[in-house]
Design a protein around this motif. Sequence first.
Motif, mmCIF file in Angstrom:
data_model
loop_
_atom_site.group_PDB
_atom_site.id
_atom_site.type_symbol
_atom_site.label_atom_id
_atom_site.label_comp_id
_atom_site.label_asym_id
_atom_site.label_seq_id
_atom_site.Cartn_x
_atom_site.Cartn_y
_atom_site.Cartn_z
ATOM 1 N N ASP A 26 -3.684 -1.595 7.111
ATOM 2 C CA ASP A 26 -4.952 -1.784 6.417
ATOM 3 C C ASP A 26 -4.833 -2.788 5.278
ATOM 4 O O ASP A 26 -5.490 -2.670 4.253
ATOM 5 N N ILE A 27 -3.963 -3.797 5.442
ATOM 6 C CA ILE A 27 -3.897 -4.883 4.474
ATOM 7 C C ILE A 27 -4.922 -5.907 4.916
ATOM 8 O O ILE A 27 -4.692 -6.692 5.838
ATOM 9 N N ASN A 28 -6.070 -5.894 4.280
ATOM 10 C CA ASN A 28 -7.189 -6.704 4.733
ATOM 11 C C ASN A 28 -7.515 -7.800 3.729
ATOM 12 O O ASN A 28 -7.169 -7.717 2.552
ATOM 13 N N GLY A 29 -8.210 -8.830 4.216
ATOM 14 C CA GLY A 29 -8.686 -9.882 3.337
ATOM 15 C C GLY A 29 -7.585 -10.807 2.869
ATOM 16 O O GLY A 29 -6.429 -10.706 3.279
ATOM 17 N N PRO A 30 -7.921 -11.738 1.978
ATOM 18 C CA PRO A 30 -6.913 -12.644 1.436
ATOM 19 C C PRO A 30 -5.910 -11.891 0.578
ATOM 20 O O PRO A 30 -6.221 -10.846 0.007
ATOM 21 N N VAL A 31 -4.693 -12.409 0.500
ATOM 22 C CA VAL A 31 -3.597 -11.745 -0.205
ATOM 23 C C VAL A 31 -3.036 -12.679 -1.267
ATOM 24 O O VAL A 31 -2.835 -13.874 -1.017
ATOM 25 N N ILE B 243 -2.228 -16.067 0.635
ATOM 26 C CA ILE B 243 -2.336 -16.052 2.098
ATOM 27 C C ILE B 243 -3.798 -15.775 2.447
ATOM 28 O O ILE B 243 -4.331 -14.712 2.104
ATOM 29 N N PRO B 244 -4.491 -16.721 3.077
ATOM 30 C CA PRO B 244 -5.913 -16.545 3.377
ATOM 31 C C PRO B 244 -6.180 -15.376 4.327
ATOM 32 O O PRO B 244 -5.277 -14.858 4.985
ATOM 33 N N ARG B 245 -7.417 -15.021 4.391
ATOM 34 C CA ARG B 245 -7.851 -13.921 5.244
ATOM 35 C C ARG B 245 -7.475 -14.142 6.701
ATOM 36 O O ARG B 245 -7.119 -13.193 7.409
ATOM 37 N N ASP B 246 -7.513 -15.413 7.158
ATOM 38 C CA ASP B 246 -7.251 -15.673 8.580
ATOM 39 C C ASP B 246 -5.762 -15.666 8.927
ATOM 40 O O ASP B 246 -5.400 -15.726 10.106
ATOM 41 N N PHE C 194 -3.082 -8.463 -8.276
ATOM 42 C CA PHE C 194 -2.174 -8.959 -7.248
ATOM 43 C C PHE C 194 -1.896 -7.865 -6.226
ATOM 44 O O PHE C 194 -1.734 -6.695 -6.573
ATOM 45 N N ASP C 195 -1.835 -8.260 -4.956
ATOM 46 C CA ASP C 195 -1.625 -7.304 -3.869
ATOM 47 C C ASP C 195 -0.168 -6.882 -3.749
ATOM 48 O O ASP C 195 0.130 -5.806 -3.237
ATOM 49 N N ALA C 196 0.736 -7.741 -4.193
ATOM 50 C CA ALA C 196 2.159 -7.429 -4.191
ATOM 51 C C ALA C 196 2.821 -8.287 -5.251
ATOM 52 O O ALA C 196 2.251 -9.275 -5.724
#
Length: 384
Positions: A69-74, A100-103, A172-174
């Motif tokens: 469930d890591i969604n969207g841009p990072v 890192i973009p969503r795609d 930040f995600d990480a």
Amino acid sequence: MDKTGKRRSPLWARICVGLGAGVLVLSGGSLVAGQQLVAKYTGQVVDNSLLDPIELQEKPAEAAEVKSDINGPVNILLVGIDPRDEQTAPLADSILIAHIPRDRHSAYIFSIPRDLRVDIPAFEKSGTGADRNKINSAMSYGSRLGGNKFSEAQGFQLLAKTVGNLTGIKKFDAGAIVNFGGFKKIVEAMGGVEMVIDMDVKSEHLKPDGSTRDRKPACQGHHRCEHPYTGDAKFYKQSDKPVKLKAWEALDYVRQRYPNAGIPMSDYDRQRHQQQFIKAIAKQAMSRDVVTDPQKLLAVMDAAGGSLTFAGGSHTIVDWALELKDINVDDMVTVKLPGGGIFEPGYLGERFEPGVDDFFKAVAEDRVAPFLLDHPTYVNTQSS
């Protein structure tokens, strides 16, 4: 899977190895070194308190449970520090952000100058008030525990908040703290590293044999000399092709930032060299002569595991690796952010040019690719 039919190892693993954090490698959809080895390293290096702005907690990762469930841009904050003990306040010597973009088709790496002059917010945990200073001081301010003790993880929290205020990245995600002392062991475990030397550089610190240069007579026993060394110096000659560097040579080369060493743009040139170094290590660490050699692979992972503190929020390193497994290191774009020095009248630090705010807005809105198409000078074409 790419056009050649070969599976590619995950971007996060490559970034981690390149930054001293090669705790796992994926190939063919499975862990090369095995799930038990990954569990060992996730337990060793994970510290989610880095991303916790309220409570300092340590939450060990559980490699057995994989989430998707890591969604969207990072956005991942990567901070390099010199070795420190608990009685020495850490400074953020290198600050990089991976977007890192969503795609998930690419990744963008950009650096924040260590001397960038910014507003550092007050931080209740460390008891420090708001200040305007160089951004590398934020980690030092936030790390204070009292009693002449310091916490890198707590300092990272204030640095993350400061960088977030600057860039508009709310959270930040990480994140990862990389001890640069571990870089040497990583490169040694790989047998050196090959990278392009894009300009003639003279070492400020080392002799041709790697030993420390002699200090000037007037600079003995103290650190008040701006350039205290004299005598023979290691020289790195410009080359259009990759050059094999020993561990100490690579670390010495990418840390040079003074004009008298042949670095006209100071820290901006150093940022580019560090980005080149990251990509070179990542490529070599994922080459067949490393990933297919269990002894060498384990040596690299051991060296990297001891130099990294990683936080992935509610997700383990395995989660992150699986999420980003289809991005190739060759799809990594390094970005150079234009700026210059502040002199009033002496040197006070660095500042960005006004257009950098538009780049940060593009990061926040996940439209970095079209921004770079419109602003090609931001792309670092010397990143490989």
